[in-house]
Scaffold this motif. Sequence first.
Motif, PDB file in Angstrom:
ATOM      1  N   SER A 199      -7.589  -6.971   0.742  1.00  8.90           N
ATOM      2  CA  SER A 199      -8.035  -5.659   0.279  1.00  8.90           C
ATOM      3  C   SER A 199      -6.931  -4.922  -0.469  1.00  8.90           C
ATOM      4  O   SER A 199      -7.198  -3.964  -1.192  1.00  8.90           O
ATOM      5  N   ARG A 200      -5.673  -5.353  -0.295  1.00  3.35           N
ATOM      6  CA  ARG A 200      -4.560  -4.681  -0.970  1.00  3.35           C
ATOM      7  C   ARG A 200      -4.351  -5.195  -2.395  1.00  3.35           C
ATOM      8  O   ARG A 200      -3.545  -4.647  -3.131  1.00  3.35           O
ATOM      9  N   HIS A 209      -8.269 -10.374   5.654  1.00  5.18           N
ATOM     10  CA  HIS A 209      -8.912  -9.290   4.897  1.00  5.18           C
ATOM     11  C   HIS A 209      -7.952  -8.133   4.660  1.00  5.18           C
ATOM     12  O   HIS A 209      -8.036  -7.442   3.645  1.00  5.18           O
ATOM     13  N   THR A 210      -7.053  -7.908   5.623  1.00  4.97           N
ATOM     14  CA  THR A 210      -6.104  -6.792   5.476  1.00  4.97           C
ATOM     15  C   THR A 210      -5.237  -6.976   4.237  1.00  4.97           C
ATOM     16  O   THR A 210      -4.858  -6.009   3.589  1.00  4.97           O
ATOM     17  N   ARG A 257     -20.206  -2.046  -2.903  1.00  4.28           N
ATOM     18  CA  ARG A 257     -20.407  -2.124  -1.452  1.00  4.28           C
ATOM     19  C   ARG A 257     -21.646  -2.953  -1.121  1.00  4.28           C
ATOM     20  O   ARG A 257     -21.651  -3.720  -0.163  1.00  4.28           O
ATOM     21  N   TYR A 260     -13.613  -2.360   0.019  1.00  2.00           N
ATOM     22  CA  TYR A 260     -13.157  -1.271   0.874  1.00  2.00           C
ATOM     23  C   TYR A 260     -12.903  -0.046  -0.015  1.00  2.00           C
ATOM     24  O   TYR A 260     -12.882  -0.172  -1.244  1.00  2.00           O
ATOM     25  N   PRO A 261     -12.683   1.134   0.574  1.00  2.00           N
ATOM     26  CA  PRO A 261     -12.314   2.292  -0.271  1.00  2.00           C
ATOM     27  C   PRO A 261     -11.095   2.005  -1.152  1.00  2.00           C
ATOM     28  O   PRO A 261     -10.933   2.614  -2.196  1.00  2.00           O
ATOM     29  N   ARG A 262     -10.243   1.074  -0.721  1.00  2.00           N
ATOM     30  CA  ARG A 262      -9.102   0.711  -1.576  1.00  2.00           C
ATOM     31  C   ARG A 262      -9.563   0.179  -2.928  1.00  2.00           C
ATOM     32  O   ARG A 262      -8.877   0.344  -3.930  1.00  2.00           O
ATOM     33  N   GLN A 263     -10.725  -0.510  -2.930  1.00  2.00           N
ATOM     34  CA  GLN A 263     -11.208  -1.071  -4.198  1.00  2.00           C
ATOM     35  C   GLN A 263     -11.618   0.031  -5.171  1.00  2.00           C
ATOM     36  O   GLN A 263     -11.528  -0.151  -6.372  1.00  2.00           O
ATOM     37  N   TYR A 323     -18.753   1.920  -7.363  1.00  2.00           N
ATOM     38  CA  TYR A 323     -18.267   1.633  -6.009  1.00  2.00           C
ATOM     39  C   TYR A 323     -19.426   1.398  -5.048  1.00  2.00           C
ATOM     40  O   TYR A 323     -19.392   0.464  -4.231  1.00  2.00           O
ATOM     41  N   GLU A 382       0.824  -1.213   0.000  1.00  2.00           N
ATOM     42  CA  GLU A 382       0.000   0.000   0.000  1.00  2.00           C
ATOM     43  C   GLU A 382       0.856   1.260   0.000  1.00  2.00           C
ATOM     44  O   GLU A 382       0.724   2.103  -0.867  1.00  2.00           O
ATOM     45  N   THR A 426     -15.229  -8.406   0.688  1.00  2.00           N
ATOM     46  CA  THR A 426     -15.840  -7.097   0.932  1.00  2.00           C
ATOM     47  C   THR A 426     -15.096  -6.011   0.163  1.00  2.00           C
ATOM     48  O   THR A 426     -13.878  -6.082   0.007  1.00  2.00           O
TER      49      THR A 426
END
Length: 630
Positions: A408-409, A404-405, A484, A496-499, A480, A358, A494
Motif C-alpha cells: 500500500s506504500r 499488504h502494509t 475501492r 487504501y486511502p493511501r492510494q 477513488y 510513509e 486493495t
Amino acid sequence: GYRSGQSTGSSGINAEYGQIQVRPYNAEKTANMRTLNPTDIDQLITISGMVIRSSNIIPEMTEAFFLCYVCQKTHTVEIDRGRIAEPAVCPNCETRHSMSIVHNRCVFTDKQMVKLQEAPDDMPAGETPHTVILYAHDDLVDTVNPGDRVTVTGIYRATPVRLNPRQRSVKSVYRTHIDVIHFRKDDEHRLREIDGDDESGEKSAQFTPERVAELQQLSQSAAVYERLANAIAPSIYENMDIKKGVLMQLFGGSRKDFSNTGRGRFRQDINILLCGDPGTSKSQMLQYVYNLVPRGQYTSGKGSSATGLTAYITRDPETKQVVLQTGALVLSDNGVCCIDEFDKMDDSTRAVLHEVMEQQTLSIAKAGIICVLNARASVLAAANPCDSRWNAKLTIVENIQLPHTLLSRFDLIFLMLDPQDESFDRRLATHLVSLYYRNAARSKVESIDSDVLRDYIAYARTFINPRLSDEAGQKLIQTYVQMRKVGMGRGTVTAYPRQLESLIRLSEAHARMRLSNVVEELDVEEATRLHKEALKQAATDPKTGQIDMEILMTGLSASSRAKRVELAKFLLQTLRNGNKSFKMSELYDACKEGYKDGFTQMQYEMVLRDLQEENKIVQTSNRTIRLKDA
C-alpha cells in the motif's frame, strides 16, 4: 601538479585577517586514490570520489596567546604546521619558562574532517574501495555532505604520530591526509540537486532567460509527455508506461505542510515497485535512474542488512566516542534509493522501510543515541514473482507475495510480464540487434538531449508547485470510490486511502511536467490510467483475480474467456462421443464442423494446452490426442 594553462581558480578574501585565499580547481586529475605515494607529499593533487562521512566542526588554533606570570607581559605566537613554538624566555623580564598559554585569548579557525571513498570507476576488479581523510578549513567547512560525489583539489600531507603524547619520539610510519583547497561537485550528467531551503535569487541564477524560454516552448509542444518519456533509458525497448511512471517519480508531487492542523508534512515523493519476469530490463531501469539522480544509492536485496539501509553504530577512531554512521536511505535524502532483488530481502530488513516510505523519517534508539533522521527519499524497487516467473494460474497478490502494509506504500506497482508473442519477440529482437550497429549520430536525433531533460526537471521542481482545482478534486473522489470497488475482487491489490494520496501526487507530477500551476482533469485521468495500466487491471479477471495472458497479447475481452471454456467442453465431448482418441488434424476438422460459433487456430491451441495442463487429455508421440482415462 598544477600548470597554468590547465587550471582555473577562484579566490575569496577573508575579512577577519585581510587575507586573499586562492583556490585553484579544474586541474587535470593527477592521481588515483590508490596510487598516492611519497613522491606526492606536499604536492598539489586532484582526486575524485564520494563523501561518506563528515565530522563536527573542530576548532583549530592559529595564533597562541602567552602571558608571563612574573611581569604579566603578553606575547602572541603564530602556529606553524600544527606546532606551537612556546617562548622559552620572557622577552620582557627574561625569566626562563615563565610563559603560560591563555586559551580564551587565542585565535581559532574552523576545521572539519571529511572521509572520501574511491569512485567505482577507479576501482580495480575484485577490490574493496579505498578511503582517504580530507581536512577542510575556514569557509570550506560544511560545503559538502555525505553522499555527494566530488572532485577535490588539495595538498597531500604526511604527519608524524607520537608513540606517547608525553614523549618526543614518533612512529616510523607517518599518517597521511589531504588539506583541501577546493571542492567541486560532479553533476554534469546528473539532475540538478533541488534543495527546498534555497533563496529564489539563487534558484533563478541556475537558468539563463534563453534557457527558460526554451523550456517553456518545449512544455507547450503537443507530445512533450511522450518525448520526455522517450528520453528516459532510450536503450530499453517500449515499456512506455514504466518510463512515464519513472518520469513522474523524477518530477515528484508538490510540497505540502499541514503542521498547524496536526498532520505534519505530507509525503511528496513517489515510490515505485517493478515486479515481473526475468529479462524484462528491471535492473537496467534502476541503474539508469541511479546514474541520473544527484543523490542516488543502489543496493541489492540479499546484500543489504537493516543497519546498512538505516544507520549503524561505530566507535570513532579519532575521538573514541560512539558515533552514528548513516546508511543508504539517509544518504539518498532528497534523491532516489534503488533497491534491486526486493523479494529476496529478509523480513526484518524490509520492515525498516515502513516508516521511511510513509513518514519519511528514520527513528533510531541504539547505544544511548536517540534521534530522528530525515529520509525524504523516493524508493524504486525491483522484484521477481514468488516462483521467479509469473504464474498465470495464481492471482496478482499470490504472485507478488509482499505484505499488504508494504504494497500500500507503493504509489505505482508495475507488472512487467513477458508476453510470449511472436510479433512482439521479433520487434524486441530487432531493437536489441540494432543497438549494436546503430551509429551515435542517428540515435542522438531520436530523443531529447539529456541536458535539456536535466534542466527541464530541475526547473519544474524548483518553480512549479501545482494546486488542485475543484474539477480535479471531484474527479479524484469518483476515481477513488471506483478503485475501492475494483479492490473488492478476489486476489487483487486493495485500494487504501493511501492510494488516493498516490493519485494526488501523480496528478501533481503530471501538472508539473506540463509546467502548470493548476492540476486539471486531464492530469487526474492520466494518473488513473497509469495506476490501472501498472497493475494490468484491464487484463485481470474479476472473478478469479488472475491475469489473462491472451488479453495482454491480443486485447481480447471477457467474452473470449467464456468462449474458450465452451470450446474446451465441446472438445472433451467430441473425444468422449468418438473413439476417445483422434489424430490432431482429425480432431481439429471434427471440432470445426461441429462447433457452431467458429474459432481460430490460436484459440484451439490455447484450449488444448489448458486441457493438457489440467491433465484431462494426453498427446502421444504420433500426434494423437486421447482422453486421460482412456
